[in-house]
Design an enzyme around this catalytic site. Structure first.
Site, PDB file in Angstrom:
ATOM      1  N   ASP A 133     -42.443  -8.613 -40.396  1.00 58.40           N
ATOM      2  CA  ASP A 133     -41.784  -9.444 -39.896  1.00 58.40           C
ATOM      3  C   ASP A 133     -41.881 -10.450 -39.662  1.00 58.40           C
ATOM      4  OD1 ASP A 133     -39.119  -7.333 -38.203  1.00 58.40           O
ATOM      5  OD2 ASP A 133     -39.677  -7.389 -40.074  1.00 58.40           O
ATOM      6  N   LYS A 155     -36.499 -11.600 -42.272  1.00 56.22           N
ATOM      7  CA  LYS A 155     -35.528 -10.798 -41.383  1.00 56.22           C
ATOM      8  C   LYS A 155     -35.696 -12.437 -40.259  1.00 56.22           C
ATOM      9  CE  LYS A 155     -34.453  -6.435 -41.140  1.00 56.22           C
ATOM     10  NZ  LYS A 155     -34.957  -5.723 -40.429  1.00 56.22           N
ATOM     11  N   MET A 268     -31.370 -11.102 -29.311  1.00 59.57           N
ATOM     12  CA  MET A 268     -30.468 -11.750 -30.060  1.00 59.57           C
ATOM     13  C   MET A 268     -29.164 -12.401 -29.868  1.00 59.57           C
ATOM     14  SD  MET A 268     -30.666  -8.713 -33.388  1.00 59.57           S
ATOM     15  CE  MET A 268     -30.698  -7.639 -31.887  1.00 59.57           C
TER      16      MET A 268
HETATM   17  N1  SAH Z   1     -37.674  -4.611 -31.334  1.00 62.49           N
HETATM   18  C1  SAH Z   1     -37.434  -6.084 -30.852  1.00 62.49           C
HETATM   19  C2  SAH Z   1     -36.322  -6.465 -30.996  1.00 62.49           C
HETATM   20  C3  SAH Z   1     -35.623  -7.309 -32.617  1.00 62.49           C
HETATM   21  S1  SAH Z   1     -34.125  -7.571 -32.202  1.00 62.49           S
HETATM   22  C4  SAH Z   1     -38.163  -5.545 -29.727  1.00 62.49           C
HETATM   23  O1  SAH Z   1     -38.385  -4.176 -29.257  1.00 62.49           O
HETATM   24  O2  SAH Z   1     -38.523  -6.507 -28.932  1.00 62.49           O
HETATM   25  C5  SAH Z   1     -34.928 -10.039 -32.255  1.00 62.49           C
HETATM   26  C6  SAH Z   1     -34.458 -10.069 -30.675  1.00 62.49           C
HETATM   27  O3  SAH Z   1     -35.113  -9.583 -29.992  1.00 62.49           O
HETATM   28  C7  SAH Z   1     -34.276 -12.082 -30.280  1.00 62.49           C
HETATM   29  O4  SAH Z   1     -33.568 -12.060 -31.105  1.00 62.49           O
HETATM   30  C8  SAH Z   1     -34.750 -12.025 -29.580  1.00 62.49           C
HETATM   31  O5  SAH Z   1     -33.798 -11.709 -28.612  1.00 62.49           O
HETATM   32  C9  SAH Z   1     -35.815 -10.894 -28.884  1.00 62.49           C
HETATM   33  N2  SAH Z   1     -36.888 -10.974 -28.577  1.00 62.49           N
HETATM   34  C10 SAH Z   1     -38.449 -10.374 -29.528  1.00 62.49           C
HETATM   35  N3  SAH Z   1     -39.247 -10.724 -28.891  1.00 62.49           N
HETATM   36  C11 SAH Z   1     -38.961 -11.832 -28.021  1.00 62.49           C
HETATM   37  C12 SAH Z   1     -39.976 -13.452 -27.437  1.00 62.49           C
HETATM   38  N4  SAH Z   1     -41.291 -12.629 -27.698  1.00 62.49           N
HETATM   39  N5  SAH Z   1     -39.660 -13.996 -26.783  1.00 62.49           N
HETATM   40  C13 SAH Z   1     -38.084 -13.727 -26.424  1.00 62.49           C
HETATM   41  N6  SAH Z   1     -37.393 -12.515 -26.809  1.00 62.49           N
HETATM   42  C14 SAH Z   1     -37.821 -11.574 -28.005  1.00 62.49           C
END
Ligand code: SAH
Length: 353
Positions: A133, A155, A268
């Site tokens: 991704d 994505k 998100m």
């Molecule tokens: N499966 C992932 C989430 C996917 S949805 C998990 O468990 O973290 C994608 C969202 O995750 C982004 O829009 C943001 O809100 C958050 N996100 C993922 N990585 C991040 C990071 N390094 N810092 C801040 N937010 C993060």
């Protein structure tokens, strides 16, 4: 001694440097999965049968090599012992080490490669094809096997490089070609990761798979920003929600979100921040409720903006904020001042507290 009974590994420096021996031991411990002991036991219990089946030593060796490099060993390591034993029996009876492909759905964590699990790293070294991704950090991709094929499946918001159905179908196709396929996802695959849908298709098609959890953004950002998600004095529960808007409106159970002793973590949430903030305040949340926005959490570019839920939309408007971002709402945010410890080398953004 490294003990994976019945497997034992001894390290000696002949007395020259016990500290070096200890360092080597630590390195090896991380490389050798705990389940190797159990795997050796199972292999041991098959020894006689294998001996009876193959008279030549070369044949036997080739059989075991195939098993150890293939999905049967992987099943053992993933705790699917029953399936592993059944496949071993089948392989023995039909003289075929299965060359079936398989899929590893692996959580890559929030960004810092140090937050990968041992199992994630091992599978990254093993897979022949990797589907990843946008959220998977380049530093993490560096760690996959050099000769693996990398396929970007994108994505970005509203700009999917590959529709979900195509990703599902591609995973099935590659595995059926006999490949070991790694599906790398940011954070944890089962938290806002659509991991469930991908697995659904695999399961329908009878493709072997395993799922490796990752550190989800909430856990990573909270630790690296010094904001505990629960705390005896401030929050006894914590909810994870998505702020992603379908048609400009946020469909959320608002009343469940305004409990006083609760932390709300929004994934998100950047685009919909105005409706989110207005929605919460409209349902009775105090506009002064502390809120933090963590951008690019756990990476060297991490930034933390501490404000209130009332002010958050303005903070977002006034600062040039880079995705991905996570929002944490609740009293626990006030602990950031005292508990923040992660200070990446980069100059922090003006306005960062
Ligand atoms: N499966 C992932 C989430 C996917 S949805 C998990 O468990 O973290 C994608 C969202 O995750 C982004 O829009 C943001 O809100 C958050 N996100 C993922 N990585 C991040 C990071 N390094 N810092 C801040 N937010 C993060």
């Amino acid at each position: 001694i490294i003990d994976r009974d019945p497997v034992q590994i001894a390290i000696s420096t002949g007395g020259a440097s016990p500290v070096l021996a200890r360092l080597l031991r630590t390195r090896l411990e991380t490389l050798i999965p705990a389940a190797y002991g159990r795997m050796a036991e199972v292999m041991g219990s098959f020894r006689e049968q294998v001996q009876a089946r193959f008279t030549g030593i070369n044949q036997r060796r080739r059989f075991w090599e195939d098993i150890l490099h293939g999905p049967i060993a992987e099943m053992m390591l993933a705790g699917q012992e029953k399936a592993a034993i059944e496949s071993l029996e089948y392989a023995l009876e039909h003289n075929v080490a299965s060359h079936q492909g398989e899929v590893y759905l692996v959580g890559a964590g929030p960004g810092d490669p140090d937050l990968l699990t041992f199992r994630a790293v091992r599978l990254m070294q093993q897979a022949e094809v990797v589907l990843y991704d946008r959220l998977v950090a380049p530093a993490i991709l560096e760690m996959v096997r050099r000769d693996a094929d990398l396929i970007y499946v994108g994505k970005q918001k509203n700009n999917h490089a590959m529709p979900q159905e195509e990703i599902n179908a591609l995973l099935v196709k590659l595995a059926k070609e006999g490949k070991r396929v790694l599906r790398l996802k940011g954070g944890d695959p089962f938290i806002f990761g659509r991991g469930g849908e991908e697995i659904d298709t695999l399961s329908e098609e009878g493709v072997a798979f395993q799922i490796v959890p990752g550190i989800t953004a909430a856990a990573g950002c909270a630790s690296y920003a010094g904001i505990p998600l629960t705390h005896r004095d401030y929050a006894q529960s914590c909810v994870f929600i998505t702020g992603h808007l379908k048609d400009g409106s946020v469909e959320l159970n608002w009343d469940a979100l305004i409990h006083p002793h609760q932390t709300v973590v929004v994934y998100m949430g950047l685009t919909g921040i105005k409706s989110l903030s207005a929605g919460l305040i409209g349902r009775g949340l105090s506009p002064d409720k502390p809120a933090a926005l963590v951008s690019k959490g756990t990476t060297r570019e991490q930034e933390v903006f501490v404000t209130t839920i009332g002010e958050l939309p303005k903070v977002v408007e006034e600062n040039n904020i880079s995705a991905p971002t996570l929002i944490i709402i609740g009293e626990v945010v006030t602990l950031h001042g005292k508990l923040s410890w992660f200070k990446p080398a980069l100059e922090s953004h003006p306005g960062t507290k």
